[in-house]
Design an enzyme around this catalytic site. Structure first.
Site, PDB file in Angstrom:
ATOM      1  N   GLU A  76       4.292  10.220  -3.487  1.00 43.10           N
ATOM      2  CA  GLU A  76       3.129  11.079  -3.194  1.00 43.10           C
ATOM      3  C   GLU A  76       3.319  12.558  -3.541  1.00 43.10           C
ATOM      4  OE1 GLU A  76       2.120  10.279   0.899  1.00 43.10           O
ATOM      5  OE2 GLU A  76       1.588   8.199   0.484  1.00 43.10           O
ATOM      6  N   ASN A 122       5.792   6.595  -6.947  1.00 37.86           N
ATOM      7  CA  ASN A 122       4.849   5.838  -6.125  1.00 37.86           C
ATOM      8  C   ASN A 122       3.802   6.772  -5.527  1.00 37.86           C
ATOM      9  OD1 ASN A 122       4.305   3.209  -4.740  1.00 37.86           O
ATOM     10  ND2 ASN A 122       4.810   4.333  -2.865  1.00 37.86           N
ATOM     11  N   HIS A 146      -4.128   1.524  -1.225  1.00 38.38           N
ATOM     12  CA  HIS A 146      -4.777   1.641   0.088  1.00 38.38           C
ATOM     13  C   HIS A 146      -6.273   1.852  -0.154  1.00 38.38           C
ATOM     14  CE1 HIS A 146      -1.075   1.827   2.376  1.00 38.38           C
ATOM     15  NE2 HIS A 146      -0.616   2.788   1.596  1.00 38.38           N
ATOM     16  N   GLU A 198       1.455  -1.035  -1.792  1.00 45.15           N
ATOM     17  CA  GLU A 198       1.112  -0.881  -0.368  1.00 45.15           C
ATOM     18  C   GLU A 198      -0.325  -1.326  -0.103  1.00 45.15           C
ATOM     19  OE1 GLU A 198       2.014   3.061   1.142  1.00 45.15           O
ATOM     20  OE2 GLU A 198       3.874   3.190  -0.015  1.00 45.15           O
ATOM     21  N   ASP A 222      -3.676  -2.486   1.175  1.00 42.89           N
ATOM     22  CA  ASP A 222      -4.489  -2.894   2.327  1.00 42.89           C
ATOM     23  C   ASP A 222      -5.915  -2.431   2.069  1.00 42.89           C
ATOM     24  OD1 ASP A 222      -4.191  -0.160   3.014  1.00 42.89           O
ATOM     25  OD2 ASP A 222      -2.905  -0.571   4.748  1.00 42.89           O
TER      26      ASP A 222
HETATM   27  C1  XIL Z   1       3.288   4.590   7.076  1.00 43.19           C
HETATM   28  C2  XIL Z   1       3.770   3.522   8.025  1.00 43.19           C
HETATM   29  O1  XIL Z   1       3.034   2.347   7.807  1.00 43.19           O
HETATM   30  C3  XIL Z   1       3.612   3.983   9.467  1.00 43.19           C
HETATM   31  O2  XIL Z   1       4.213   3.050  10.355  1.00 43.19           O
HETATM   32  C4  XIL Z   1       4.241   5.345   9.655  1.00 43.19           C
HETATM   33  O3  XIL Z   1       4.001   5.806  10.958  1.00 43.19           O
HETATM   34  C5  XIL Z   1       3.696   6.329   8.642  1.00 43.19           C
HETATM   35  O4  XIL Z   1       3.896   5.819   7.336  1.00 43.19           O
HETATM   36  N1  XIL Z   1       2.032   5.788   2.258  1.00 43.19           N
HETATM   37  C6  XIL Z   1       3.365   5.444   2.281  1.00 43.19           C
HETATM   38  C7  XIL Z   1       3.926   4.745   3.460  1.00 43.19           C
HETATM   39  O5  XIL Z   1       4.064   5.616   1.278  1.00 43.19           O
HETATM   40  O6  XIL Z   1       5.265   5.047   3.684  1.00 43.19           O
HETATM   41  C8  XIL Z   1       3.112   5.007   4.700  1.00 43.19           C
HETATM   42  O7  XIL Z   1       3.612   4.195   5.760  1.00 43.19           O
HETATM   43  C9  XIL Z   1       1.646   4.756   4.446  1.00 43.19           C
HETATM   44  C10 XIL Z   1       1.126   5.650   3.357  1.00 43.19           C
END
Ligand code: XIL
Length: 352
Positions: A161, A202, A238, A267, A269
């Site tokens: 990020e 990422n 996401h 990741e 969802d």
């Molecule tokens: C999130 C986790 O799911 C949570 O449990 C934590 O509190 C915060 O981080 N992008 C990412 C992940 O790269 O590491 C993040 O994970 C979600 C967003």
């Protein structure tokens, strides 16, 4: 012989035949019958983020994890604040447990993440360091962690990020104190720590072709020009059903692959504004499937990872007020339409 006897015998014969038929059908069908998503296709690997607190202690959680997934990413256990809560005291115990579990269940491990602006230890964020000190601290962290897991982690999200939506570099302590060259340095140190791990950039909102993914694209080119190793780009995935679906995802994955890097959905969802309705679940299922199919269509798309597989433990409700239900299993571990959509998509392309 009474009529009822005859019919009983006929029924017995018929049911014996039925059993044979069933056994024949079940034989080969069972041999090929996939037990979980992980068994349905060679590529992509099907992954999930793993909450190491539940690993082993929640039997249902653990059995779904091992049945469905052949790639795992620690949701938090490899982040800097988790592995070095106290300065100089490294604690890889939770992550090591995950790695051991993964090995025993034939799952590869995606390491997440070596360099981020979130979930940093308090001693780091509240301390004051000169630029040189901060660089030395970062270098040591990356080399220590990558070498600790050397040979046990398949790929690292080296930098997470780093870009704003407009494609400029995010304002973080790393940019402020080390300058824009920190990204190349991080990749060099990660390579030093584990020369065989695949090294990824990422990010989220990278799915569409646009300023942010253009910046990641330019980063890959730039690192390559400098002779810095980068092996892959992770598209977090996401999404939320209330937003437009990223229709250019497939073309976008393709253009990165054409640069010669692997790509992965890292990741995934798909959140929604609560309450859940059947219609929302159907839209969500389409989006899970859409991202999977985009990945399947690109040869260099190596893995598709969901960010937690069940709604009870998903990070979404805690971060996005009023939203949730973002994963393929509900709060009682029952598969949702999204799960069946993923299964159908994988099964459909099985022989390709
Ligand atoms: C999130 C986790 O799911 C949570 O449990 C934590 O509190 C915060 O981080 N992008 C990412 C992940 O790269 O590491 C993040 O994970 C979600 C967003």
């Amino acid at each position: 012989m009474s009529r009822s006897n005859l019919s009983r015998r006929a029924w017995a014969r018929a049911s014996a035949l039925a059993l044979v038929v069933l056994a024949l059908a079940a034989g080969p069908a069972q041999a090929h019958h996939p037990r979980g998503l992980r068994d349905l296709a060679q590529r992509p690997l099907i992954g999930t983020a793993v909450n190491t607190d539940l690993l082993g202690s929640d039997a249902t959680y653990t059995s779904i994890l091992d049945r469905e997934f052949n790639s795992v990413t620690p949701e938090n256990a490899m982040k800097w604040e988790s592995v070095e809560r106290e300065r100089g005291v490294l604690d890889f115990s939770a992550a090591d447990r995950l790695v051991a579990h993964a090995r025993a269940h034939r799952q590869i491990v995606r390491g997440h993440t070596l360099l981020w602006h979130n979930q940093l230890p308090a001693w780091l964020t509240s301390g004051t360091f000169t630029n040189d000190e901060l660089e030395a601290i970062l270098r040591e962290h990356i080399i220590d962690e990558a070498s600790h897991f050397r040979g046990r982690v398949y790929a690292w999200d080296v930098v997470n990020e780093a870009f704003n939506e407009d494609g400029t570099l995010r304002d973080t302590i790393w940019l402020r104190q080390l300058g824009p060259g920190y990204i190349a340095k991080a990749f060099r140190w990660a390579h030093q720590g584990d020369p065989h791990a695949k090294l990824y950039y990422n990010d989220y909102n990278l799915e569409s072709i646009g300023p942010k993914s253009d910046a990641a694209y330019a980063l890959v080119q730039d690192l390559r020009r400098q002779g810095v190793r980068i092996d892959g780009v992770g598209f977090q995935g996401h999404l939320g059903i209330q937003y437009p679906y990223p229709d250019t995802l497939g073309d976008n994955l393709e253009r990165f692959a054409a640069l010669g890097v692997d790509v992965a959905l890292t990741e995934v969802d798909v959140r929604m504004i609560l309450p859940v309705t059947a219609e929302k679940l159907a839209t969500q299922a389409e989006q899970f499937k859409g991202m999977l199919n985009s990945c399947r269509a690109v040869r260099r798309c190596v893995s598709y990872t969901v960010w937690g597989f069940d709604d009870l433990h998903s990070w979404v409700p805690g971060v996005f007020a009023g939203e949730g239900a973002a994963t393929p299993f509900d709060e009682n571990y029952r598969p949702k339409p999204a799960y069946f959509a993923l299964r159908d998509a994988l099964a459909r392309h099985r022989h390709r």
